[in-house]
Design a protein around this motif. Structure first.
Motif, mmCIF file in Angstrom:
data_model
loop_
_atom_site.group_PDB
_atom_site.id
_atom_site.type_symbol
_atom_site.label_atom_id
_atom_site.label_comp_id
_atom_site.label_asym_id
_atom_site.label_seq_id
_atom_site.Cartn_x
_atom_site.Cartn_y
_atom_site.Cartn_z
ATOM 1 N N GLY A 244 15.237 4.117 2.330
ATOM 2 C CA GLY A 244 14.002 4.307 1.813
ATOM 3 C C GLY A 244 13.506 2.766 1.625
ATOM 4 N N TRP A 245 14.227 1.883 1.817
ATOM 5 C CA TRP A 245 13.950 0.167 1.829
ATOM 6 C C TRP A 245 13.573 0.137 3.107
ATOM 7 N N ARG A 246 14.296 0.455 4.183
ATOM 8 C CA ARG A 246 13.797 0.432 5.444
ATOM 9 C C ARG A 246 12.299 0.809 5.889
ATOM 10 N N ASN B 281 16.990 -8.949 5.053
ATOM 11 C CA ASN B 281 18.239 -9.597 4.957
ATOM 12 C C ASN B 281 19.135 -8.949 3.846
ATOM 13 N N LYS B 282 18.392 -8.498 2.807
ATOM 14 C CA LYS B 282 19.214 -7.909 1.924
ATOM 15 C C LYS B 282 19.700 -6.303 2.145
ATOM 16 N N ILE B 283 18.857 -5.638 2.813
ATOM 17 C CA ILE B 283 19.246 -4.153 3.555
ATOM 18 C C ILE B 283 20.528 -4.725 4.467
ATOM 19 N N HIS C 224 11.308 -12.926 -12.281
ATOM 20 C CA HIS C 224 12.454 -13.636 -11.541
ATOM 21 C C HIS C 224 12.218 -14.625 -10.548
ATOM 22 N N HIS C 225 11.042 -14.886 -10.264
ATOM 23 C CA HIS C 225 10.760 -15.731 -9.117
ATOM 24 C C HIS C 225 10.420 -17.099 -9.696
ATOM 25 N N PRO C 226 10.644 -18.198 -8.883
ATOM 26 C CA PRO C 226 10.380 -19.383 -9.233
ATOM 27 C C PRO C 226 8.677 -19.737 -8.674
ATOM 28 N N CYS D 170 26.463 -5.886 -5.925
ATOM 29 C CA CYS D 170 25.626 -5.780 -6.889
ATOM 30 C C CYS D 170 24.439 -6.661 -6.957
ATOM 31 N N ARG D 171 24.686 -7.886 -6.778
ATOM 32 C CA ARG D 171 23.538 -8.954 -6.854
ATOM 33 C C ARG D 171 22.276 -8.780 -5.855
ATOM 34 N N THR D 172 22.990 -8.320 -4.777
ATOM 35 C CA THR D 172 21.690 -8.001 -3.751
ATOM 36 C C THR D 172 21.068 -6.804 -4.029
ATOM 37 N N LEU E 194 20.454 -5.574 -6.867
ATOM 38 C CA LEU E 194 19.559 -5.949 -8.073
ATOM 39 C C LEU E 194 18.177 -6.638 -7.562
ATOM 40 N N ARG E 195 18.255 -7.319 -6.623
ATOM 41 C CA ARG E 195 16.891 -8.034 -6.361
ATOM 42 C C ARG E 195 16.011 -6.745 -5.612
ATOM 43 N N LEU E 196 16.371 -5.868 -4.998
ATOM 44 C CA LEU E 196 15.592 -4.744 -4.491
ATOM 45 C C LEU E 196 15.310 -3.731 -5.507
ATOM 46 N N LYS F 45 8.913 -1.352 6.891
ATOM 47 C CA LYS F 45 8.155 -0.839 8.092
ATOM 48 C C LYS F 45 6.757 -0.750 7.761
ATOM 49 N N PHE F 46 6.332 -0.387 6.587
ATOM 50 C CA PHE F 46 4.951 -0.241 6.099
ATOM 51 C C PHE F 46 4.372 -1.365 5.665
ATOM 52 N N LEU F 47 5.564 -2.431 5.178
ATOM 53 C CA LEU F 47 4.837 -3.674 4.865
ATOM 54 C C LEU F 47 4.544 -4.449 6.070
ATOM 55 N N ASN F 48 5.210 -4.319 7.026
ATOM 56 C CA ASN F 48 5.040 -5.028 8.411
ATOM 57 C C ASN F 48 3.612 -4.560 8.867
ATOM 58 N N ALA G 279 -0.345 -13.986 -0.431
ATOM 59 C CA ALA G 279 -0.444 -12.918 0.524
ATOM 60 C C ALA G 279 -1.234 -11.684 -0.311
ATOM 61 N N PHE G 280 -1.048 -11.515 -1.558
ATOM 62 C CA PHE G 280 -1.836 -10.415 -2.081
ATOM 63 C C PHE G 280 -3.442 -10.452 -1.823
ATOM 64 N N CYS G 281 -3.902 -11.683 -1.754
ATOM 65 C CA CYS G 281 -5.458 -11.702 -1.517
ATOM 66 C C CYS G 281 -5.642 -11.264 -0.222
ATOM 67 N N LYS H 19 11.061 -10.081 5.479
ATOM 68 C CA LYS H 19 12.302 -10.878 5.986
ATOM 69 C C LYS H 19 13.253 -10.875 5.035
ATOM 70 N N ASP H 20 12.930 -11.240 3.769
ATOM 71 C CA ASP H 20 13.830 -11.191 2.569
ATOM 72 C C ASP H 20 14.562 -9.856 2.351
ATOM 73 N N ALA H 21 13.845 -8.833 2.509
ATOM 74 C CA ALA H 21 13.876 -7.642 2.150
ATOM 75 C C ALA H 21 14.988 -7.223 3.195
HETATM 76 C C1 1PZ Z 1 1.786 -4.243 -0.252
HETATM 77 C C2 1PZ Z 1 2.092 -5.531 -0.891
HETATM 78 C C3 1PZ Z 1 3.530 -5.895 -0.785
HETATM 79 C C4 1PZ Z 1 3.605 -7.032 -1.917
HETATM 80 C C5 1PZ Z 1 5.070 -7.079 -2.061
HETATM 81 C C6 1PZ Z 1 5.342 -7.584 -3.588
HETATM 82 C C7 1PZ Z 1 6.668 -8.486 -3.900
HETATM 83 C C8 1PZ Z 1 6.530 -9.897 -3.549
HETATM 84 C C9 1PZ Z 1 7.877 -10.502 -3.450
HETATM 85 C C10 1PZ Z 1 7.767 -11.858 -2.831
HETATM 86 C C11 1PZ Z 1 9.118 -12.250 -2.673
HETATM 87 C C12 1PZ Z 1 9.281 -13.026 -1.461
HETATM 88 C C13 1PZ Z 1 10.382 -13.947 -0.958
HETATM 89 C C14 1PZ Z 1 11.701 -13.594 -1.544
HETATM 90 C C15 1PZ Z 1 12.136 -14.015 -2.591
HETATM 91 C C16 1PZ Z 1 13.654 -14.144 -2.936
HETATM 92 O O1 1PZ Z 1 14.018 -15.377 -3.414
HETATM 93 C C17 1PZ Z 1 13.739 -13.203 -3.939
HETATM 94 C C18 1PZ Z 1 15.492 -13.198 -4.661
HETATM 95 O O2 1PZ Z 1 16.262 -13.014 -3.840
HETATM 96 P P1 1PZ Z 1 17.544 -14.139 -4.048
HETATM 97 O O3 1PZ Z 1 16.889 -15.389 -3.387
HETATM 98 O O4 1PZ Z 1 18.114 -14.451 -5.263
HETATM 99 O O5 1PZ Z 1 18.541 -13.919 -2.917
HETATM 100 N N1 1PZ Z 1 13.768 -11.822 -3.455
HETATM 101 C C19 1PZ Z 1 13.288 -10.722 -3.885
HETATM 102 O O6 1PZ Z 1 12.750 -10.734 -5.104
HETATM 103 C C20 1PZ Z 1 13.198 -9.507 -3.230
HETATM 104 C C21 1PZ Z 1 11.960 -8.996 -2.795
HETATM 105 C C22 1PZ Z 1 11.849 -7.884 -1.825
HETATM 106 C C23 1PZ Z 1 10.355 -7.472 -1.879
HETATM 107 C C24 1PZ Z 1 9.991 -6.106 -1.087
HETATM 108 C C25 1PZ Z 1 8.846 -5.755 -1.069
HETATM 109 C C26 1PZ Z 1 8.671 -4.493 -0.517
HETATM 110 C C27 1PZ Z 1 7.236 -4.034 -0.417
HETATM 111 C C28 1PZ Z 1 6.850 -2.740 0.080
HETATM 112 C C29 1PZ Z 1 5.538 -2.387 0.318
HETATM 113 C C30 1PZ Z 1 5.120 -0.974 -0.017
#
Ligand code: 1PZ
Length: 215
Positions: free
Chosen positions: A36-38, A60-62, A150-152, A106-108, A110-112, A42-45, A162-164, A56-58
């Motif tokens: 599902g995350w993959r 990595n976790k996958i 959960h983000h700094p 577990c921690r990986t 949790l982020r997803l 793909k959609f995000l890209n 990015a949202f903009c 990229k972060d997603a």
């Molecule tokens: C459609 C627009 C997409 C907006 C996505 C909204 C999420 C914004 C998240 C920004 C996170 C970017 C950078 C990575 C941060 C990492 O530090 C954290 C914590 O991980 P750690 O550092 O502890 O290992 N990572 C996350 O929180 C996981 C973020 C996954 C985001 C996946 C979004 C998928 C979007 C799907 C679009 C339909």
């Protein structure tokens, strides 16, 4: 008719993989969760390179989770439930501060999992939005209510920027490639309860084991 591989990516298929996640006894299949995350990545890209730092972060976790699934202890990672049980029993999780197990399943996961809550809130806003609603605003509101906590600061800033550049609602619906807006809304109405169930089951499991704040 177009051959399947020539068809453009369709978000419905992705959301459908979350349907496969839950077994009858409410266990979450890690393989389908990752699939599902993959699809979401793909959609995000396909939305543009500005989202690269997020995907990229997603990715990595996958990869970390797939590594566990394909590893010698793969059978312990079949479901999220079995993963939690195994990693806790074998002391493979850093519980209070980062240490020897920065890549625990577990921690990986949790982020997803936290990001899945963002997705749930965002898709629900999309579903109930009107034609002139702004995707950037819906996205930011959902983010602030979930992941942002959960983000700094720096990550929150970058995400906000990015949202903009998210496409407007009509273009966004186009990229989903589901059909006319009414069909998108109907698809979301079907997919959301499944995503939210997967989220809830995981949330309850993590809460029971005190894993919701893993470093
Ligand atoms: C459609 C627009 C997409 C907006 C996505 C909204 C999420 C914004 C998240 C920004 C996170 C970017 C950078 C990575 C941060 C990492 O530090 C954290 C914590 O991980 P750690 O550092 O502890 O290992 N990572 C996350 O929180 C996981 C973020 C996954 C985001 C996946 C979004 C998928 C979007 C799907 C679009 C339909």
């Amino acid at each position: 008719p177009v051959a399947p591989e020539e068809q453009r990516f369709c978000l419905q298929e992705v959301l459908d993989t979350f349907k496969l996640c839950l077994s009858e006894n409410e266990e979450v299949s890690l393989e389908h969760y990752v699939a599902g995350w993959r699809g979401l990545v793909k959609f995000l890209n396909s939305l543009g390179s500005v989202f690269g730092f997020i995907s990229k972060d997603a990715v990595n976790k996958i990869k970390i989770l797939v590594g566990h699934l394909d590893g010698e202890n793969g059978p312990k990672y079949v479901t999220v439930q079995s993963m939690v049980k195994y990693e806790l029993a074998s002391d493979l999780v850093d519980l209070t501060k980062r240490g020897n197990h920065p890549e625990s399943g577990c921690r990986t996961l949790l982020r997803l999992h936290r990001a899945l809550r963002w997705l749930e809130l965002f898709l629900e806003r999309l579903r109930t939005s009107s034609e002139d609603s702004k995707t950037s605003v819906m996205c930011a509101e959902s983010y602030n209510e979930s992941l942002a906590q959960h983000h700094p600061w720096l990550v929150r800033k970058a995400a906000g920027m990015a949202f903009c550049v998210l496409p407007g609602r009509p273009a966004f619906f186009e990229v989903m490639n589901v059909g006319p807006p009414e069909q998108v809304v109907a698809m979301l109405g079907e997919a959301l309860p499944l995503i939210s169930e997967v989220y809830q089951v995981t949330e309850t499991l993590y809460a029971q084991h005190n894993l919701l704040d893993l470093p």
